[in-house]
Structures are given as C-alpha cells and as structure tokens.
Design a protein around this motif. Sequence first.
Motif, PDB file in Angstrom:
ATOM      1  N   ILE A 185      50.844 -47.078   1.267  1.00 16.06           N
ATOM      2  CA  ILE A 185      51.127 -47.986   2.376  1.00 16.06           C
ATOM      3  C   ILE A 185      51.371 -47.236   3.683  1.00 16.06           C
ATOM      4  CG2 ILE A 185      51.977 -49.860   0.937  1.00 16.06           C
ATOM      5  CD1 ILE A 185      54.819 -49.011   1.622  1.00 16.06           C
ATOM      6  N   ILE A 186      51.481 -45.914   3.604  1.00 14.31           N
ATOM      7  CA  ILE A 186      51.642 -45.100   4.809  1.00 14.31           C
ATOM      8  C   ILE A 186      50.260 -44.917   5.430  1.00 14.31           C
ATOM      9  CG2 ILE A 186      52.341 -42.847   5.702  1.00 14.31           C
ATOM     10  CD1 ILE A 186      54.248 -42.666   3.271  1.00 14.31           C
ATOM     11  N   PRO A 187      50.137 -45.150   6.726  1.00 14.83           N
ATOM     12  CA  PRO A 187      48.823 -45.023   7.360  1.00 14.83           C
ATOM     13  C   PRO A 187      48.181 -43.655   7.094  1.00 14.83           C
ATOM     14  CG  PRO A 187      50.371 -46.006   8.880  1.00 14.83           C
ATOM     15  CD  PRO A 187      51.158 -45.582   7.681  1.00 14.83           C
ATOM     16  N   PHE A 188      46.919 -43.666   6.818  1.00 17.18           N
ATOM     17  CA  PHE A 188      46.058 -42.511   6.550  1.00 17.18           C
ATOM     18  C   PHE A 188      46.276 -41.882   5.181  1.00 17.18           C
ATOM     19  CE2 PHE A 188      46.416 -42.634  11.231  1.00 17.18           C
ATOM     20  CZ  PHE A 188      45.102 -42.969  11.506  1.00 17.18           C
ATOM     21  N   SER A 202      46.273 -43.596   2.378  1.00 17.89           N
ATOM     22  CA  SER A 202      45.305 -44.260   1.505  1.00 17.89           C
ATOM     23  C   SER A 202      43.913 -43.660   1.673  1.00 17.89           C
ATOM     24  CB  SER A 202      45.283 -45.761   1.754  1.00 17.89           C
ATOM     25  OG  SER A 202      44.990 -46.037   3.097  1.00 17.89           O
ATOM     26  N   ILE A 203      43.575 -43.247   2.888  1.00 17.59           N
ATOM     27  CA  ILE A 203      42.278 -42.591   3.105  1.00 17.59           C
ATOM     28  C   ILE A 203      42.253 -41.240   2.390  1.00 17.59           C
ATOM     29  CG2 ILE A 203      40.760 -41.566   4.842  1.00 17.59           C
ATOM     30  CD1 ILE A 203      41.791 -43.798   6.742  1.00 17.59           C
ATOM     31  N   LEU A 204      43.346 -40.500   2.461  1.00 12.34           N
ATOM     32  CA  LEU A 204      43.451 -39.234   1.740  1.00 12.34           C
ATOM     33  C   LEU A 204      43.322 -39.466   0.239  1.00 12.34           C
ATOM     34  CD1 LEU A 204      44.123 -36.167   1.732  1.00 12.34           C
ATOM     35  CD2 LEU A 204      46.516 -36.851   1.566  1.00 12.34           C
ATOM     36  N   TYR A 205      43.973 -40.490  -0.271  1.00 15.52           N
ATOM     37  CA  TYR A 205      43.874 -40.822  -1.697  1.00 15.52           C
ATOM     38  C   TYR A 205      42.436 -41.127  -2.093  1.00 15.52           C
ATOM     39  CZ  TYR A 205      48.915 -41.138  -2.645  1.00 15.52           C
ATOM     40  OH  TYR A 205      50.239 -40.870  -2.849  1.00 15.52           O
ATOM     41  N   LEU A 206      41.701 -41.838  -1.241  1.00 13.70           N
ATOM     42  CA  LEU A 206      40.307 -42.150  -1.563  1.00 13.70           C
ATOM     43  C   LEU A 206      39.478 -40.874  -1.686  1.00 13.70           C
ATOM     44  CD1 LEU A 206      39.669 -45.305   0.616  1.00 13.70           C
ATOM     45  CD2 LEU A 206      39.883 -45.179  -1.871  1.00 13.70           C
ATOM     46  N   TRP A 207      39.742 -39.904  -0.833  1.00 17.51           N
ATOM     47  CA  TRP A 207      39.039 -38.621  -0.931  1.00 17.51           C
ATOM     48  C   TRP A 207      39.412 -37.897  -2.225  1.00 17.51           C
ATOM     49  CZ3 TRP A 207      35.185 -36.341   1.770  1.00 17.51           C
ATOM     50  CH2 TRP A 207      34.778 -36.986   2.921  1.00 17.51           C
ATOM     51  N   ILE A 208      40.679 -37.930  -2.582  1.00 21.96           N
ATOM     52  CA  ILE A 208      41.120 -37.284  -3.823  1.00 21.96           C
ATOM     53  C   ILE A 208      40.470 -37.948  -5.024  1.00 21.96           C
ATOM     54  CG2 ILE A 208      43.115 -36.915  -5.339  1.00 21.96           C
ATOM     55  CD1 ILE A 208      44.782 -36.575  -2.740  1.00 21.96           C
ATOM     56  N   ILE A 209      40.455 -39.261  -5.031  1.00 21.96           N
ATOM     57  CA  ILE A 209      39.858 -40.014  -6.137  1.00 21.96           C
ATOM     58  C   ILE A 209      38.362 -39.741  -6.229  1.00 21.96           C
ATOM     59  CG2 ILE A 209      39.307 -42.334  -6.943  1.00 21.96           C
ATOM     60  CD1 ILE A 209      42.050 -43.188  -5.743  1.00 21.96           C
ATOM     61  N   ALA A 210      37.705 -39.649  -5.096  1.00 19.31           N
ATOM     62  CA  ALA A 210      36.259 -39.442  -5.093  1.00 19.31           C
ATOM     63  C   ALA A 210      35.866 -38.086  -5.680  1.00 19.31           C
ATOM     64  CB  ALA A 210      35.726 -39.560  -3.670  1.00 19.31           C
ATOM     65  N   TYR A 211      36.676 -37.066  -5.468  1.00 18.98           N
ATOM     66  CA  TYR A 211      36.293 -35.725  -5.897  1.00 18.98           C
ATOM     67  C   TYR A 211      37.061 -35.196  -7.097  1.00 18.98           C
ATOM     68  CZ  TYR A 211      33.385 -35.556  -1.808  1.00 18.98           C
ATOM     69  OH  TYR A 211      32.415 -35.818  -0.894  1.00 18.98           O
ATOM     70  N   LYS A 212      38.011 -35.974  -7.610  1.00 21.10           N
ATOM     71  CA  LYS A 212      38.761 -35.538  -8.782  1.00 21.10           C
ATOM     72  C   LYS A 212      37.922 -35.754 -10.037  1.00 21.10           C
ATOM     73  CE  LYS A 212      43.145 -36.205 -11.193  1.00 21.10           C
ATOM     74  NZ  LYS A 212      42.619 -35.699 -12.421  1.00 21.10           N
ATOM     75  N   VAL A 226      55.395 -57.426   2.584  1.00 20.53           N
ATOM     76  CA  VAL A 226      55.411 -57.281   1.127  1.00 20.53           C
ATOM     77  C   VAL A 226      54.038 -57.607   0.544  1.00 20.53           C
ATOM     78  CG1 VAL A 226      56.374 -58.232  -1.001  1.00 20.53           C
ATOM     79  CG2 VAL A 226      57.888 -57.641   0.904  1.00 20.53           C
ATOM     80  N   LEU A 227      53.399 -58.645   1.048  1.00 15.99           N
ATOM     81  CA  LEU A 227      52.063 -59.018   0.579  1.00 15.99           C
ATOM     82  C   LEU A 227      51.071 -57.883   0.842  1.00 15.99           C
ATOM     83  CD1 LEU A 227      50.361 -61.269  -0.667  1.00 15.99           C
ATOM     84  CD2 LEU A 227      49.912 -62.074   1.645  1.00 15.99           C
ATOM     85  N   PHE A 228      51.123 -57.305   2.036  1.00 10.45           N
ATOM     86  CA  PHE A 228      50.257 -56.172   2.362  1.00 10.45           C
ATOM     87  C   PHE A 228      50.513 -55.004   1.411  1.00 10.45           C
ATOM     88  CE2 PHE A 228      49.798 -52.116   4.619  1.00 10.45           C
ATOM     89  CZ  PHE A 228      48.433 -52.122   4.827  1.00 10.45           C
ATOM     90  N   ALA A 229      51.767 -54.706   1.168  1.00  7.34           N
ATOM     91  CA  ALA A 229      52.113 -53.594   0.281  1.00  7.34           C
ATOM     92  C   ALA A 229      51.561 -53.826  -1.123  1.00  7.34           C
ATOM     93  CB  ALA A 229      53.625 -53.405   0.238  1.00  7.34           C
ATOM     94  N   VAL A 230      51.671 -55.041  -1.623  1.00  4.84           N
ATOM     95  CA  VAL A 230      51.160 -55.351  -2.958  1.00  4.84           C
ATOM     96  C   VAL A 230      49.639 -55.227  -2.992  1.00  4.84           C
ATOM     97  CG1 VAL A 230      50.880 -57.219  -4.644  1.00  4.84           C
ATOM     98  CG2 VAL A 230      53.115 -56.784  -3.619  1.00  4.84           C
ATOM     99  N   ILE A 231      48.975 -55.737  -1.966  1.00  6.04           N
ATOM    100  CA  ILE A 231      47.515 -55.681  -1.917  1.00  6.04           C
ATOM    101  C   ILE A 231      47.013 -54.244  -1.870  1.00  6.04           C
ATOM    102  CG2 ILE A 231      45.539 -56.192  -0.414  1.00  6.04           C
ATOM    103  CD1 ILE A 231      46.919 -58.854   0.232  1.00  6.04           C
ATOM    104  N   VAL A 232      47.743 -53.355  -1.246  1.00  6.45           N
ATOM    105  CA  VAL A 232      47.326 -51.954  -1.136  1.00  6.45           C
ATOM    106  C   VAL A 232      47.753 -51.144  -2.355  1.00  6.45           C
ATOM    107  CG1 VAL A 232      47.670 -49.824   0.167  1.00  6.45           C
ATOM    108  CG2 VAL A 232      47.265 -51.951   1.376  1.00  6.45           C
ATOM    109  N   VAL A 233      48.963 -51.329  -2.826  1.00  9.94           N
ATOM    110  CA  VAL A 233      49.520 -50.463  -3.867  1.00  9.94           C
ATOM    111  C   VAL A 233      48.959 -50.765  -5.250  1.00  9.94           C
ATOM    112  CG1 VAL A 233      51.651 -49.850  -5.084  1.00  9.94           C
ATOM    113  CG2 VAL A 233      51.618 -49.949  -2.592  1.00  9.94           C
ATOM    114  N   VAL A 234      48.776 -52.019  -5.600  1.00 11.20           N
ATOM    115  CA  VAL A 234      48.358 -52.372  -6.960  1.00 11.20           C
ATOM    116  C   VAL A 234      47.012 -51.746  -7.345  1.00 11.20           C
ATOM    117  CG1 VAL A 234      47.710 -54.288  -8.474  1.00 11.20           C
ATOM    118  CG2 VAL A 234      49.797 -54.417  -7.123  1.00 11.20           C
ATOM    119  N   PRO A 235      45.976 -51.806  -6.507  1.00  8.95           N
ATOM    120  CA  PRO A 235      44.725 -51.145  -6.917  1.00  8.95           C
ATOM    121  C   PRO A 235      44.874 -49.635  -7.110  1.00  8.95           C
ATOM    122  CG  PRO A 235      44.311 -52.652  -5.105  1.00  8.95           C
ATOM    123  CD  PRO A 235      45.794 -52.560  -5.269  1.00  8.95           C
ATOM    124  N   PHE A 236      45.621 -48.979  -6.216  1.00  9.16           N
ATOM    125  CA  PHE A 236      45.831 -47.548  -6.401  1.00  9.16           C
ATOM    126  C   PHE A 236      46.610 -47.277  -7.680  1.00  9.16           C
ATOM    127  CE2 PHE A 236      44.855 -47.169  -1.831  1.00  9.16           C
ATOM    128  CZ  PHE A 236      43.981 -46.098  -1.881  1.00  9.16           C
TER     129      PHE A 236
END
Length: 65
Positions: free
Chosen positions: A41-44, A46-56, A13-23
Amino acid sequence: MGNISIWHWVVLVLFAVIVVVPFWKIFVRIQIPRALAIFAIIPFVSILYLWIIAYKKWPSDAGSK
C-alpha cells in the motif's frame, strides 16, 4: 481542512484490501512471507513487488528446465 470523515476511512481500507489481498495470495505461491504484502500500500512498493515477482524463480519453474 483536517476533518476526515468516516467515508475517507472506508475508502482507505477498501483500497488497502484491494491492493494487499492479491499480493498476499501471490506471495503464498512464490514462498515470500505473506506479511510483506502489507507494504504494497506504500506508493511505488507495489511496482517494486511486481518486478520481484516477474523475475523471481517460482516453485513451479523447478521442473521446466
């Protein structure tokens, strides 16, 4: 094996909160549905999301050109 203690759930749960809240916060700013942050929280994903955020195109980019 197969025995999951309460500490495993706490860490999960702590991991999920740490990952989900910033997104969640970023998605509000770039006008993407916030609920999609849960998939980070699904592997990879978050990396896809970072690419979307970078180019959106961000709403603040509208006046820059």
